[in-house]
Design a protein around this motif. Structure first.
Motif, PDB file in Angstrom:
ATOM      1  N   ALA A 260       0.826  -1.207   0.000  1.00 46.73           N
ATOM      2  CA  ALA A 260       0.000   0.000   0.000  1.00 46.73           C
ATOM      3  C   ALA A 260       0.862   1.260   0.000  1.00 46.73           C
ATOM      4  CB  ALA A 260      -0.928  -0.006   1.217  1.00 46.73           C
ATOM      5  N   GLN A 261       1.979   1.233   0.719  1.00 45.53           N
ATOM      6  CA  GLN A 261       2.859   2.395   0.730  1.00 45.53           C
ATOM      7  C   GLN A 261       3.530   2.594  -0.625  1.00 45.53           C
ATOM      8  OE1 GLN A 261       5.321   1.302   4.069  1.00 45.53           O
ATOM      9  NE2 GLN A 261       4.093   2.467   5.526  1.00 45.53           N
ATOM     10  N   ALA A 262       3.845   1.482  -1.309  1.00 50.61           N
ATOM     11  CA  ALA A 262       4.421   1.602  -2.652  1.00 50.61           C
ATOM     12  C   ALA A 262       3.400   2.192  -3.627  1.00 50.61           C
ATOM     13  CB  ALA A 262       4.892   0.237  -3.139  1.00 50.61           C
ATOM     14  N   LEU A 263       2.145   1.766  -3.520  1.00 53.81           N
ATOM     15  CA  LEU A 263       1.100   2.328  -4.379  1.00 53.81           C
ATOM     16  C   LEU A 263       0.845   3.793  -4.061  1.00 53.81           C
ATOM     17  CD1 LEU A 263      -1.410  -0.664  -4.450  1.00 53.81           C
ATOM     18  CD2 LEU A 263       0.200   0.041  -6.226  1.00 53.81           C
ATOM     19  N   GLU A 264       1.049   4.169  -2.809  1.00 51.80           N
ATOM     20  CA  GLU A 264       0.952   5.591  -2.462  1.00 51.80           C
ATOM     21  C   GLU A 264       2.036   6.391  -3.171  1.00 51.80           C
ATOM     22  OE1 GLU A 264       1.275   8.433   1.530  1.00 51.80           O
ATOM     23  OE2 GLU A 264       0.967   6.267   1.731  1.00 51.80           O
ATOM     24  N   GLY A 265       3.232   5.805  -3.273  1.00 46.07           N
ATOM     25  CA  GLY A 265       4.291   6.469  -4.027  1.00 46.07           C
ATOM     26  C   GLY A 265       3.954   6.597  -5.502  1.00 46.07           C
ATOM     27  N   VAL A 266       3.276   5.577  -6.053  1.00 43.87           N
ATOM     28  CA  VAL A 266       2.844   5.656  -7.453  1.00 43.87           C
ATOM     29  C   VAL A 266       1.861   6.803  -7.637  1.00 43.87           C
ATOM     30  CG1 VAL A 266       1.610   4.439  -9.278  1.00 43.87           C
ATOM     31  CG2 VAL A 266       3.264   3.214  -7.865  1.00 43.87           C
ATOM     32  N   ALA A 267       0.905   6.931  -6.719  1.00 43.96           N
ATOM     33  CA  ALA A 267      -0.076   8.017  -6.823  1.00 43.96           C
ATOM     34  C   ALA A 267       0.585   9.376  -6.670  1.00 43.96           C
ATOM     35  CB  ALA A 267      -1.166   7.829  -5.770  1.00 43.96           C
ATOM     36  N   ASN A 268       1.552   9.488  -5.789  1.00 42.33           N
ATOM     37  CA  ASN A 268       2.239  10.760  -5.592  1.00 42.33           C
ATOM     38  C   ASN A 268       3.047  11.165  -6.823  1.00 42.33           C
ATOM     39  OD1 ASN A 268       2.969  12.950  -3.682  1.00 42.33           O
ATOM     40  ND2 ASN A 268       5.028  12.119  -3.937  1.00 42.33           N
ATOM     41  N   ALA A 269       3.517  10.177  -7.580  1.00 39.15           N
ATOM     42  CA  ALA A 269       4.296  10.476  -8.785  1.00 39.15           C
ATOM     43  C   ALA A 269       3.441  11.111  -9.867  1.00 39.15           C
ATOM     44  CB  ALA A 269       4.943   9.201  -9.321  1.00 39.15           C
ATOM     45  N   GLY A 270       2.126  10.999  -9.765  1.00 37.30           N
ATOM     46  CA  GLY A 270       1.258  11.600 -10.759  1.00 37.30           C
ATOM     47  C   GLY A 270       1.292  13.106 -10.783  1.00 37.30           C
ATOM     48  N   PHE A 271       1.809  13.730  -9.726  1.00 41.43           N
ATOM     49  CA  PHE A 271       1.915  15.186  -9.688  1.00 41.43           C
ATOM     50  C   PHE A 271       3.179  15.693 -10.370  1.00 41.43           C
ATOM     51  CE2 PHE A 271      -0.922  14.335  -6.123  1.00 41.43           C
ATOM     52  CZ  PHE A 271      -1.908  15.275  -6.334  1.00 41.43           C
ATOM     53  N   LEU A 272       4.090  14.803 -10.699  1.00 44.51           N
ATOM     54  CA  LEU A 272       5.374  15.201 -11.257  1.00 44.51           C
ATOM     55  C   LEU A 272       5.385  14.993 -12.764  1.00 44.51           C
ATOM     56  CD1 LEU A 272       7.668  13.545  -8.560  1.00 44.51           C
ATOM     57  CD2 LEU A 272       6.853  15.909  -8.637  1.00 44.51           C
ATOM     58  N   PRO A 273       6.203  15.758 -13.474  1.00 41.57           N
ATOM     59  CA  PRO A 273       6.316  15.550 -14.925  1.00 41.57           C
ATOM     60  C   PRO A 273       6.900  14.176 -15.227  1.00 41.57           C
ATOM     61  CG  PRO A 273       7.235  17.676 -14.278  1.00 41.57           C
ATOM     62  CD  PRO A 273       6.999  16.917 -13.018  1.00 41.57           C
ATOM     63  N   GLN A 274       6.446  13.605 -16.339  1.00 41.82           N
ATOM     64  CA  GLN A 274       6.942  12.322 -16.790  1.00 41.82           C
ATOM     65  C   GLN A 274       7.980  12.559 -17.886  1.00 41.82           C
ATOM     66  OE1 GLN A 274       5.718   9.606 -15.074  1.00 41.82           O
ATOM     67  NE2 GLN A 274       4.668  11.239 -13.944  1.00 41.82           N
ATOM     68  N   LEU A 275       9.207  12.150 -17.656  1.00 40.08           N
ATOM     69  CA  LEU A 275      10.320  12.393 -18.556  1.00 40.08           C
ATOM     70  C   LEU A 275      10.789  11.068 -19.141  1.00 40.08           C
ATOM     71  CD1 LEU A 275      12.325  14.535 -19.667  1.00 40.08           C
ATOM     72  CD2 LEU A 275      13.810  13.982 -17.712  1.00 40.08           C
ATOM     73  N   GLY A 276      10.964  11.033 -20.451  1.00 40.55           N
ATOM     74  CA  GLY A 276      11.418   9.817 -21.108  1.00 40.55           C
ATOM     75  C   GLY A 276      12.366  10.129 -22.247  1.00 40.55           C
ATOM     76  N   ALA A 277      13.129   9.150 -22.669  1.00 36.36           N
ATOM     77  CA  ALA A 277      14.096   9.305 -23.756  1.00 36.36           C
ATOM     78  C   ALA A 277      13.948   8.159 -24.738  1.00 36.36           C
ATOM     79  CB  ALA A 277      15.522   9.349 -23.207  1.00 36.36           C
ATOM     80  N   ASN A 278      14.186   8.462 -26.006  1.00 37.41           N
ATOM     81  CA  ASN A 278      14.110   7.464 -27.065  1.00 37.41           C
ATOM     82  C   ASN A 278      15.358   7.592 -27.938  1.00 37.41           C
ATOM     83  OD1 ASN A 278      11.277   6.358 -26.781  1.00 37.41           O
ATOM     84  ND2 ASN A 278      10.860   8.541 -26.923  1.00 37.41           N
ATOM     85  N   LEU A 279      15.924   6.481 -28.308  1.00 36.83           N
ATOM     86  CA  LEU A 279      17.084   6.446 -29.182  1.00 36.83           C
ATOM     87  C   LEU A 279      16.953   5.232 -30.086  1.00 36.83           C
ATOM     88  CD1 LEU A 279      19.813   7.727 -29.922  1.00 36.83           C
ATOM     89  CD2 LEU A 279      20.886   6.171 -28.262  1.00 36.83           C
ATOM     90  N   GLY A 280      17.072   5.480 -31.413  1.00 35.20           N
ATOM     91  CA  GLY A 280      16.905   4.373 -32.337  1.00 35.20           C
ATOM     92  C   GLY A 280      17.687   4.600 -33.628  1.00 35.20           C
ATOM     93  N   ALA A 281      17.929   3.519 -34.357  1.00 32.15           N
ATOM     94  CA  ALA A 281      18.605   3.555 -35.648  1.00 32.15           C
ATOM     95  C   ALA A 281      17.913   2.568 -36.564  1.00 32.15           C
ATOM     96  CB  ALA A 281      20.078   3.221 -35.506  1.00 32.15           C
ATOM     97  N   ALA A 282      17.741   2.961 -37.834  1.00 30.69           N
ATOM     98  CA  ALA A 282      17.055   2.101 -38.800  1.00 30.69           C
ATOM     99  C   ALA A 282      17.754   2.183 -40.141  1.00 30.69           C
ATOM    100  CB  ALA A 282      15.588   2.510 -38.928  1.00 30.69           C
ATOM    101  N   ARG A 283      17.850   1.053 -40.796  1.00 34.15           N
ATOM    102  CA  ARG A 283      18.384   0.970 -42.151  1.00 34.15           C
ATOM    103  C   ARG A 283      17.222   0.618 -43.065  1.00 34.15           C
ATOM    104  NH1 ARG A 283      22.577   2.715 -45.273  1.00 34.15           N
ATOM    105  NH2 ARG A 283      23.097   1.193 -46.919  1.00 34.15           N
ATOM    106  N   GLN A 284      16.922   1.464 -44.043  1.00 34.95           N
ATOM    107  CA  GLN A 284      15.755   1.250 -44.860  1.00 34.95           C
ATOM    108  C   GLN A 284      15.976   1.781 -46.278  1.00 34.95           C
ATOM    109  OE1 GLN A 284      12.796   3.331 -42.603  1.00 34.95           O
ATOM    110  NE2 GLN A 284      13.353   5.329 -43.409  1.00 34.95           N
ATOM    111  N   ARG A 285      15.050   1.435 -47.156  1.00 38.94           N
ATOM    112  CA  ARG A 285      15.081   1.906 -48.530  1.00 38.94           C
ATOM    113  C   ARG A 285      13.655   2.279 -48.919  1.00 38.94           C
ATOM    114  NH1 ARG A 285      17.402  -1.965 -53.160  1.00 38.94           N
ATOM    115  NH2 ARG A 285      15.590  -3.193 -52.493  1.00 38.94           N
ATOM    116  N   ALA A 286      13.476   3.493 -49.393  1.00 34.79           N
ATOM    117  CA  ALA A 286      12.161   3.986 -49.760  1.00 34.79           C
ATOM    118  C   ALA A 286      11.929   3.805 -51.250  1.00 34.79           C
ATOM    119  CB  ALA A 286      12.031   5.457 -49.373  1.00 34.79           C
TER     120      ALA A 286
END
Length: 505
Positions: free
Chosen positions: A104-130
């Motif tokens: 229950a305390q861990a779920l309380e931490g999850v709920a408290n995180a809803g007030f903070l911005p959510q930050l994420g990063a993406n990095l990818g590489a692709a080889r393709q031919r159009a």
């Protein structure tokens, strides 16, 4: 030398213009849920209609506002103290309650995180031919182009402005659920202490009654031998021999059930200790247990703060009220603010070039329009759940007062019964010894002796039972008051307020 044109980052001025508006929206957050009142319940001036006194008895009540965190120490039995400490360490139900609190305390931490911005990063590489367009005899065709590599990288941020307070109600619900889990842990501690004490007292009582039954069976066997000898000499008739044989057999028949009851209590205690039934256990005898002359007893107003089930019921109403707020906020729009900054290039060198920078900033607004009345129905269901939780709170409080009132009356009754039973057992034992002596002298007949013997057996057994019941009722009073849990579950406090240690035995 030909000069290359300079490359500048895209201007963020247009994005900055949105910040004041976004900040205003964030600061405008308000709770749209109803302001539900806290639950109430009647508070009696005293538990019983008539005051539970009894100044002439051996036990007295000392009214207090503080709990007895280790009430079992009032029995002055190191073995009992050690068994309860062992159960606290190894009982699986108590461990499960501790894990539930951690969850229950861990779920309380999850709920408290809803007030903070959510930050994420993406990095990818692709080889393709159009595919690329081409011509063939006037007809448009598509032919494969040259292959290429695309490198992508971005940092994204998302923030929910919680304009209508939905996340705030979610956090209140999570906190209330943590309070429920904490109170349930305290309740498990209370029940565990009471269950261990009950098993120990029950086993001790069964052992004491079994030993008494064995002693009585030996006395009956000796008396049967005496009567048989008299029958051979012609001083007794066969009916007297048969009657004494029946008494001796009945006395022997009382021993196995008492031993079985002692084993059952021992097996129950082993389960509470988190071990197997055949594990070796050292239990105190009934004579090794003591009760103080004064029992600390909570006043009615302190019971509301001390009983864990009342605390859990109050937290349940808070959780239900928060769920009403969430259901209400779901009727209103939900706004998200997002921004991203990234890179897109076909080579590693160009990936770090300012010209390959990509950025975006924006917001989204999602509002329910028509869902077939489901959202309003969910709000009504949440309100009904809150009413159920409120009614259960009142029922829990009334039941707590009833349990304490019953326990107080039982303690006083057991104290009085024990006093008279002990006196009756002494008198019956004395009368029986006197009847045996007079029977051997020929002053009384066998009927008088038999009646004195049966009365002595009955009164001695009743005295042992009354003593054990006195212990059981005292332990039940502490459980009814919610005593026996520690203020901080992570740091158990082995010593609590105790009454004077003088014995009432």
């Amino acid at each position: 030398m030909k000069a290359h044109p300079s490359t500048h980052l895209p201007s963020l001025r247009s994005g900055y213009r949105l910040l004041p508006l976004l900040a205003a929206l964030g600061l405008a957050g308000c709770a749209v849920g109803p302001h539900l009142p806290a639950p109430t319940a009647p508070l009696p001036a005293r538990y019983n209609q008539h005051a539970v006194t009894g100044a002439q008895q051996t036990q007295h009540l000392q009214w207090t506002e503080g709990q007895s965190q280790s009430w079992w120490r009032l029995f002055h039995s190191p073995l009992l103290n050690g068994l309860i400490a062992r159960a606290t360490r190894n009982n699986p139900d108590l461990a499960a309650a501790q894990s539930s609190l951690a969850q229950a305390q861990a779920l309380e931490g999850v709920a408290n995180a809803g007030f903070l911005p959510q930050l994420g990063a993406n990095l990818g590489a692709a080889r393709q031919r159009a595919l690329r367009a081409g011509t063939n005899g006037g007809f448009g065709t598509r032919v494969p182009g040259n292959p290429y590599t695309l490198l992508l990288g971005s940092v994204d941020i998302r923030y929910n402005s919680d304009v209508f307070g939905r996340q705030g109600y979610i956090l209140k619900d999570a906190r209330a659920q943590s309070a429920v889990a904490r109170a349930e842990l305290h309740q498990a501690q209370v029940f565990l202490g009471g269950a261990v004490a009950q098993a120990v007292i029950t086993a001790a009582s069964a052992h004491a009654q079994a030993r008494l039954a064995q002693a009585m069976a030996k006395d009956d066997a000796r008396l049967l031998t005496l009567i048989r000898n008299e029958y051979r000499l012609g001083a007794q008739n066969l009916q007297t021999v048969d009657e004494q044989e029946a008494v001796a057999e009945a006395a022997a028949a009382r021993i196995p059930p008492l031993r079985a009851a002692a084993s059952t209590a021992r097996h129950q205690l082993a389960a509470l200790l988190g071990t197997v039934p055949d594990a070796p256990l050292s239990l105190p005898s009934l004579t090794e247990l003591r009760l103080p002359a004064v029992i600390p007893t909570l006043v009615p107003s302190a019971l509301l703060k001390n009983r864990p089930d009342i605390q859990a019921a109050r937290a349940e109403t808070a959780a239900a009220a928060a769920e009403v707020g969430v259901a209400t906020a779901n009727l209103y729009p939900n706004m998200d603010i997002s921004a991203s900054l990234g890179k897109a290039a076909m080579t590693g060198g160009m990936f770090f070039n300012p010209a390959s920078t990509l950025w975006a900033i924006g917001s989204s607004l999602a509002a329910p329009i028509y869902e077939g009345g489901a959202l309003h129905a969910k709000k009504r269901a949440a309100m009904d759940h809150w009413r159920v939780a409120t009614d259960r709170y009142r029922a829990t409080v009334l039941n707590a007062f009833r349990q304490v009132a019953d326990a107080l009356r039982a303690v006083r009754s057991a104290d009085t019964t024990y006093t008279h039973s002990k006196a009756a057992a002494r008198s019956a034992a004395s009368a029986y010894q006197l009847a045996v002596a007079r029977y051997r002298d020929g002053a009384v007949d066998y009927a008088t002796l038999l009646n004195a013997e049966l009365e002595a057996q009955k009164d001695e057994t009743a005295a042992v039972q009354a003593r054990a019941q006195r212990y059981l009722d005292s332990a039940a009073l502490f459980v009814a008051m919610g005593d026996g849990w520690w203020q901080d579950p992570a740091t158990p406090q082995p010593f609590g307020p105790t009454a004077p240690a003088r014995s009432s035995e």
